[in-house]
Design a protein around this motif. Structure first.
Motif, mmCIF file in Angstrom:
data_model
loop_
_atom_site.group_PDB
_atom_site.id
_atom_site.type_symbol
_atom_site.label_atom_id
_atom_site.label_comp_id
_atom_site.label_asym_id
_atom_site.label_seq_id
_atom_site.Cartn_x
_atom_site.Cartn_y
_atom_site.Cartn_z
ATOM 1 N N SER A 1 50.542 121.650 75.654
ATOM 2 C CA SER A 1 50.368 120.902 76.895
ATOM 3 C C SER A 1 48.927 120.402 76.978
ATOM 4 C CB SER A 1 50.691 121.786 78.097
ATOM 5 O OG SER A 1 49.810 122.889 78.131
ATOM 6 N N GLN A 2 48.732 119.350 77.758
ATOM 7 C CA GLN A 2 47.400 118.778 77.879
ATOM 8 C C GLN A 2 47.010 118.688 79.353
ATOM 9 O OE1 GLN A 2 47.445 115.004 75.853
ATOM 10 N NE2 GLN A 2 46.784 115.910 73.923
ATOM 11 N N GLU A 3 45.705 118.731 79.571
ATOM 12 C CA GLU A 3 45.189 118.603 80.928
ATOM 13 C C GLU A 3 43.826 117.937 80.852
ATOM 14 O OE1 GLU A 3 43.928 121.537 84.648
ATOM 15 O OE2 GLU A 3 44.643 122.356 82.762
ATOM 16 N N THR B 1 37.291 114.509 78.807
ATOM 17 C CA THR B 1 38.032 114.999 77.646
ATOM 18 C C THR B 1 39.398 115.555 78.030
ATOM 19 O OG1 THR B 1 37.141 117.221 77.793
ATOM 20 C CG2 THR B 1 35.883 115.622 76.522
ATOM 21 N N LEU B 2 40.281 115.588 77.031
ATOM 22 C CA LEU B 2 41.613 116.136 77.239
ATOM 23 C C LEU B 2 41.683 117.519 76.618
ATOM 24 C CD1 LEU B 2 44.171 113.265 76.622
ATOM 25 C CD2 LEU B 2 43.985 114.724 78.625
ATOM 26 N N ILE B 3 42.027 118.476 77.415
ATOM 27 C CA ILE B 3 42.128 119.852 76.927
ATOM 28 C C ILE B 3 43.563 120.123 76.477
ATOM 29 C CG2 ILE B 3 41.814 122.283 77.501
ATOM 30 C CD1 ILE B 3 39.265 120.682 77.611
ATOM 31 N N CYS B 4 43.712 120.644 75.275
ATOM 32 C CA CYS B 4 45.032 120.988 74.742
ATOM 33 C C CYS B 4 45.194 122.505 74.741
ATOM 34 C CB CYS B 4 45.175 120.479 73.300
ATOM 35 S SG CYS B 4 44.871 118.722 73.122
ATOM 36 N N ARG B 5 46.410 122.921 75.076
ATOM 37 C CA ARG B 5 46.693 124.358 75.076
ATOM 38 C C ARG B 5 48.055 124.614 74.435
ATOM 39 N NH1 ARG B 5 44.636 123.668 80.144
ATOM 40 N NH2 ARG B 5 42.636 124.680 80.556
ATOM 41 N N ALA B 6 48.162 125.737 73.772
ATOM 42 C CA ALA B 6 49.469 126.167 73.266
ATOM 43 C C ALA B 6 50.290 126.668 74.445
ATOM 44 C CB ALA B 6 49.295 127.276 72.227
ATOM 45 N N ASN B 7 51.555 126.311 74.441
ATOM 46 C CA ASN B 7 52.447 126.723 75.513
ATOM 47 C C ASN B 7 53.159 128.020 75.095
ATOM 48 O OD1 ASN B 7 54.309 126.950 77.551
ATOM 49 N ND2 ASN B 7 54.833 124.781 77.567
ATOM 50 N N TYR B 8 52.586 129.145 75.503
ATOM 51 C CA TYR B 8 53.077 130.434 75.016
ATOM 52 C C TYR B 8 54.535 130.741 75.369
ATOM 53 C CZ TYR B 8 48.227 131.236 73.823
ATOM 54 O OH TYR B 8 46.984 131.120 73.283
ATOM 55 N N PRO B 9 54.949 130.487 76.588
ATOM 56 C CA PRO B 9 56.344 130.817 76.911
ATOM 57 C C PRO B 9 57.351 130.112 75.996
ATOM 58 C CG PRO B 9 55.115 130.410 78.930
ATOM 59 C CD PRO B 9 54.208 130.044 77.782
#
Lengths: 107, 107
Positions: free
Chosen positions: B63-65, B70-78
């Motif tokens: 997911s991104q925010e 800048t755009l922060i990317c994160r792994a979607n753990y669920p």
DNA sequence: TCCATCCTTCCGGCTTCATCGAAATTGTGG
DNA sequence: CCACAATTTCGATGAAGCCGGAAGGATGGA
């Protein structure tokens, strides 16, 4: 497990038909399932099934053993186990995530 | 999770470059990582990285925010958690495998 | 030897993917 | 409103994958 090995295995499972084959074998468990049985159960043309089984064999997710005229296929559980461990390994080591419901905390 | 969703996610992780990206994000944990940081860390051309991130976003693994410029990317753990559960679900239900070191017994 | 069964390989056609440079776009701060 | 920086879209190219019918081994029994 190296990254490229993991990627190969994930790619092998990434095809819907192959994933169906693999899950059927996972469900079959220790006794395994003959190629012909698989074909009948999944309604896949023999050549297509053979292609996919070969792919799964090459990456180590499936093994075969001849039994008289038929070939028994089995899911290779340790390999799957290794793949799962690879995916959750090093989760959040670059940051504190002990309370964020991350993957590693549930396994 | 449906089989086709799982296959799409596995396929997304099946590309070595994408797997590298995803694991980097998994390691980054909750704070995530900006696209530019990812690019610098992995030495991937910006357009290629963007392409792969889009793929990972579409299947829900990332997911991104936006945060300032800048755009922060994160792994979607669920989502990853659901994928792991899908893979080991129904292990050996067609046969007794409680003592064969199957996947489900170790998780 | 001959056959029936089971499975694999060959082949062809089509579709999809990976990659990356260049150009366009989007959002920020001044 | 403008300039700048970060990121995405466009376009092209080469490579690889998916599929299934037909032909080719391999195996065990009569």
């Amino acid at each position: 497990m190296k990254l490229n090995d993991a990627a190969s295995r994930l790619e092998a499972l990434g095809n819907p038909t192959r994933l169906r084959i693999y899950r059927t074998l996972v469900r079959a468990g220790g006794p395994g399932l003959a190629v012909g049985k698989l074909q009948a159960r999944l309604s896949i043309p023999a050549s297509t099934l053979s292609h996919h089984l070969k792919t799964l064999m090459i990456v180590g997710l499936v093994s075969q053993e001849r039994e008289a005229t038929t070939l028994i296929c089995r899911a290779n559980y340790p390999v799957m186990q290794g793949l799962l461990e690879f995916l959750i390994a090093e989760c959040c080591i670059d940051a504190d995530c002990t309370s964020s419901g991350a993957v590693g905390t549930a396994a």
